[in-house]
Design an enzyme around this catalytic site. Sequence first.
Site, PDB file in Angstrom:
ATOM      1  N   HIS A 304       0.177  -1.415   0.336  1.00 34.40           N
ATOM      2  CA  HIS A 304       0.031   0.110  -0.313  1.00 34.40           C
ATOM      3  C   HIS A 304       0.663   1.380  -0.275  1.00 34.40           C
ATOM      4  CE1 HIS A 304      -2.633   2.920   1.437  1.00 34.40           C
ATOM      5  NE2 HIS A 304      -3.633   2.092   0.504  1.00 34.40           N
ATOM      6  N   ASP A 361      -7.635  -5.055  -0.108  1.00 36.53           N
ATOM      7  CA  ASP A 361      -8.322  -6.348  -1.253  1.00 36.53           C
ATOM      8  C   ASP A 361      -8.290  -8.056  -1.477  1.00 36.53           C
ATOM      9  OD1 ASP A 361      -9.482  -4.098  -2.774  1.00 36.53           O
ATOM     10  OD2 ASP A 361      -7.628  -2.922  -3.407  1.00 36.53           O
TER      11      ASP A 361
HETATM   12  N1  CMC Z   1       3.891  -7.194  -5.407  1.00 35.75           N
HETATM   13  C1  CMC Z   1       5.573  -7.608  -5.248  1.00 35.75           C
HETATM   14  N2  CMC Z   1       6.582  -6.201  -4.739  1.00 35.75           N
HETATM   15  C2  CMC Z   1       5.270  -5.285  -4.538  1.00 35.75           C
HETATM   16  C3  CMC Z   1       3.879  -4.903  -4.144  1.00 35.75           C
HETATM   17  C4  CMC Z   1       3.597  -6.174  -4.199  1.00 35.75           C
HETATM   18  N3  CMC Z   1       1.830  -6.389  -4.248  1.00 35.75           N
HETATM   19  N4  CMC Z   1       4.164  -3.883  -3.972  1.00 35.75           N
HETATM   20  C5  CMC Z   1       5.375  -3.577  -3.550  1.00 35.75           C
HETATM   21  N5  CMC Z   1       6.257  -4.378  -4.254  1.00 35.75           N
HETATM   22  C6  CMC Z   1       7.723  -3.711  -4.496  1.00 35.75           C
HETATM   23  C7  CMC Z   1       7.808  -2.497  -5.901  1.00 35.75           C
HETATM   24  O1  CMC Z   1       8.030  -3.854  -7.309  1.00 35.75           O
HETATM   25  C8  CMC Z   1       8.606  -1.603  -5.029  1.00 35.75           C
HETATM   26  O2  CMC Z   1      10.047  -2.708  -4.984  1.00 35.75           O
HETATM   27  P1  CMC Z   1      11.902  -1.962  -5.092  1.00 35.75           P
HETATM   28  O3  CMC Z   1      12.151  -1.175  -4.172  1.00 35.75           O
HETATM   29  O4  CMC Z   1      12.930  -2.848  -5.172  1.00 35.75           O
HETATM   30  O5  CMC Z   1      11.773  -1.980  -6.699  1.00 35.75           O
HETATM   31  C9  CMC Z   1       8.753  -2.108  -3.993  1.00 35.75           C
HETATM   32  O6  CMC Z   1       7.700  -3.159  -3.479  1.00 35.75           O
HETATM   33  C10 CMC Z   1       7.591  -0.662  -3.838  1.00 35.75           C
HETATM   34  O7  CMC Z   1       6.400  -0.501  -4.956  1.00 35.75           O
HETATM   35  P2  CMC Z   1       5.577   0.472  -5.320  1.00 35.75           P
HETATM   36  O8  CMC Z   1       5.741   0.640  -6.478  1.00 35.75           O
HETATM   37  O9  CMC Z   1       6.862   1.849  -5.098  1.00 35.75           O
HETATM   38  O10 CMC Z   1       4.918   0.888  -4.442  1.00 35.75           O
HETATM   39  P3  CMC Z   1       4.128   1.859  -3.512  1.00 35.75           P
HETATM   40  O11 CMC Z   1       3.968   2.031  -2.642  1.00 35.75           O
HETATM   41  O12 CMC Z   1       3.496   2.989  -5.253  1.00 35.75           O
HETATM   42  O13 CMC Z   1       3.246   0.831  -4.383  1.00 35.75           O
HETATM   43  C11 CMC Z   1       0.548  -0.547  -4.331  1.00 35.75           C
HETATM   44  C12 CMC Z   1       1.524   0.194  -3.823  1.00 35.75           C
HETATM   45  C13 CMC Z   1      -1.097  -0.718  -3.167  1.00 35.75           C
HETATM   46  C14 CMC Z   1       0.641   0.521  -5.975  1.00 35.75           C
HETATM   47  C15 CMC Z   1       1.848  -1.538  -4.583  1.00 35.75           C
HETATM   48  O14 CMC Z   1       2.112  -2.723  -3.401  1.00 35.75           O
HETATM   49  C16 CMC Z   1       1.067  -2.694  -5.676  1.00 35.75           C
HETATM   50  O15 CMC Z   1       1.179  -2.394  -7.074  1.00 35.75           O
HETATM   51  N6  CMC Z   1      -0.082  -3.965  -4.819  1.00 35.75           N
HETATM   52  C17 CMC Z   1      -0.873  -4.537  -5.504  1.00 35.75           C
HETATM   53  C18 CMC Z   1      -2.399  -3.891  -6.171  1.00 35.75           C
HETATM   54  C19 CMC Z   1      -2.937  -3.810  -4.482  1.00 35.75           C
HETATM   55  O16 CMC Z   1      -3.119  -4.565  -4.137  1.00 35.75           O
HETATM   56  N7  CMC Z   1      -3.692  -2.545  -5.082  1.00 35.75           N
HETATM   57  C20 CMC Z   1      -4.320  -2.230  -4.045  1.00 35.75           C
HETATM   58  C21 CMC Z   1      -3.532  -1.406  -2.237  1.00 35.75           C
HETATM   59  S1  CMC Z   1      -5.408  -1.134  -1.627  1.00 35.75           S
HETATM   60  C22 CMC Z   1      -6.824  -0.488  -2.529  1.00 35.75           C
HETATM   61  C23 CMC Z   1      -6.647   0.845  -2.531  1.00 35.75           C
HETATM   62  O17 CMC Z   1      -6.693   1.883  -2.099  1.00 35.75           O
HETATM   63  O18 CMC Z   1      -6.536   1.420  -4.094  1.00 35.75           O
END
Ligand code: CMC
Length: 426
Positions: A304, A361
């Site tokens: 998240h 989710d």
């Molecule tokens: N699985 C594997 N790796 C992950 C994941 C995941 N679900 N989420 C983040 N990472 C890793 C990512 O690869 C990155 O790694 P590195 O720093 O080594 O390159 C690091 O964690 C940071 O990722 P980011 O995308 O920059 O982080 P963020 O905080 O911007 O991402 C997110 C948040 C929700 C987009 C992401 O965690 C994600 O894609 N999760 C899966 C989709 C999901 O479940 N979304 C629902 C969010 S909750 C409902 C809502 O409020 O919308």
Amino acid sequence: MAETVTIIIDGEKYEFPVITGSEGEKAIDIRQLRAKTGYITYDPGFGNSGSCKSAITYMDGKKGVLRYRGYPIEDLAENCCFVEVCYLLLNGDLPNRSEYQRVSVMLNDHSLVHEDMQIFFQNFPRSSNPMGILSSMVNALRSFYPELMTTEEAMEITFMRLISKVRTMAAMSHRISRGHKIVYPRPDYSYCANFLNMMFDSPVRPYEIKKEFVDALNMFWVLHADHEQNCSTSTVRGVGSARANIYAALSAGIAALWGPLHGGANRAVVEMLEDIRKNGGDVKKAVERAKDKNDPFRLMGFGHSVYKTYDPRAKIMKKMCDKVLAVANTQDPLLDIAMQLEEVALNDDYFKDHNLYPNIDFYSGIVLRALGIPVEMFTVMFALGRLPGWIAHWRELMDDPEKKLFRPRQVYVGETERRVIPIDER
Ligand code: CMC
């Protein structure tokens, strides 16, 4: 003396005021940064930028805290129905009995959808995604209700109309996609019971309203009702900042929520769990894939932007899974897979180091499946829950004396000035 921060650029000192929120959060007010220094900030995704002051929802991502208008999410989920929470978000406080009665009557009075709108629904291809339909239809509502919201009363009617009708429209889109006759809302049913009945009642099998299902749906929507400046809410505010009408702003919010990294994740989780099940249930393989930087696969329902600990909503949702499955008198093999996946991921160094925990989710799809909601409607369910939050933020923006048209800057990295070469000489 008011707190300030000094920024030194090329040896020159610049002072900027500090704004402190009611929970002690601090922000550097950089509104004069470009004018004073010629610099802008660079913050893709705006994770370090406050776009507004807001009194609606407080989150502490490190501690896993979520409160609407000061009330902890756990307390609201346990003790309030969705209509009370809608009232809370829109008005700042929980309703007393007579206020609750008044809005319930309004929700009932505005629950029908203009019959002419049915023609639109009927003409979408059967395979249309319900999020696309919902976004279009919410925008179309404006043509049916063009009244200006110039008084408090008109504003409240519009909000209640939206909260009631969008729910009816969501159920209608499901019925039509199945080729089934529309079921109208009933005055004797509560907000959530009405939705379930409009979704599932049939002339050959009348829908039996189970109290536990109604409670579960209330809780599901309470958990989704707001989440401060997330992608869809910021979209609603962004469109609203151009003074576009509320229907257009909400329609854009629905489109943003559709994405699999945002609201679309609840559907993506169930599809991922199904894939794991079909491939023999190897959860370790899924975790390995999620860690592989050469593989675009991510563990859906994990991670998240704000929570760097267990999402407090996910904890409540997880408990809800057992309850609804027991009432539905069914076992969902996806719940076992989800629990195994969670255990492996939470004990994995990559997930620990990256602070990746289940988000709302991860378990919500299992609750929805137990309620009988088809997978293509999952993100619509999220949208119905988030509606009062979007409306509250739109309202707050309109009332904000400091509001500005959303207009971020950029760091231009394209070509510098050049001349056009005539087409035959290129
Ligand atoms: N699985 C594997 N790796 C992950 C994941 C995941 N679900 N989420 C983040 N990472 C890793 C990512 O690869 C990155 O790694 P590195 O720093 O080594 O390159 C690091 O964690 C940071 O990722 P980011 O995308 O920059 O982080 P963020 O905080 O911007 O991402 C997110 C948040 C929700 C987009 C992401 O965690 C994600 O894609 N999760 C899966 C989709 C999901 O479940 N979304 C629902 C969010 S909750 C409902 C809502 O409020 O919308």
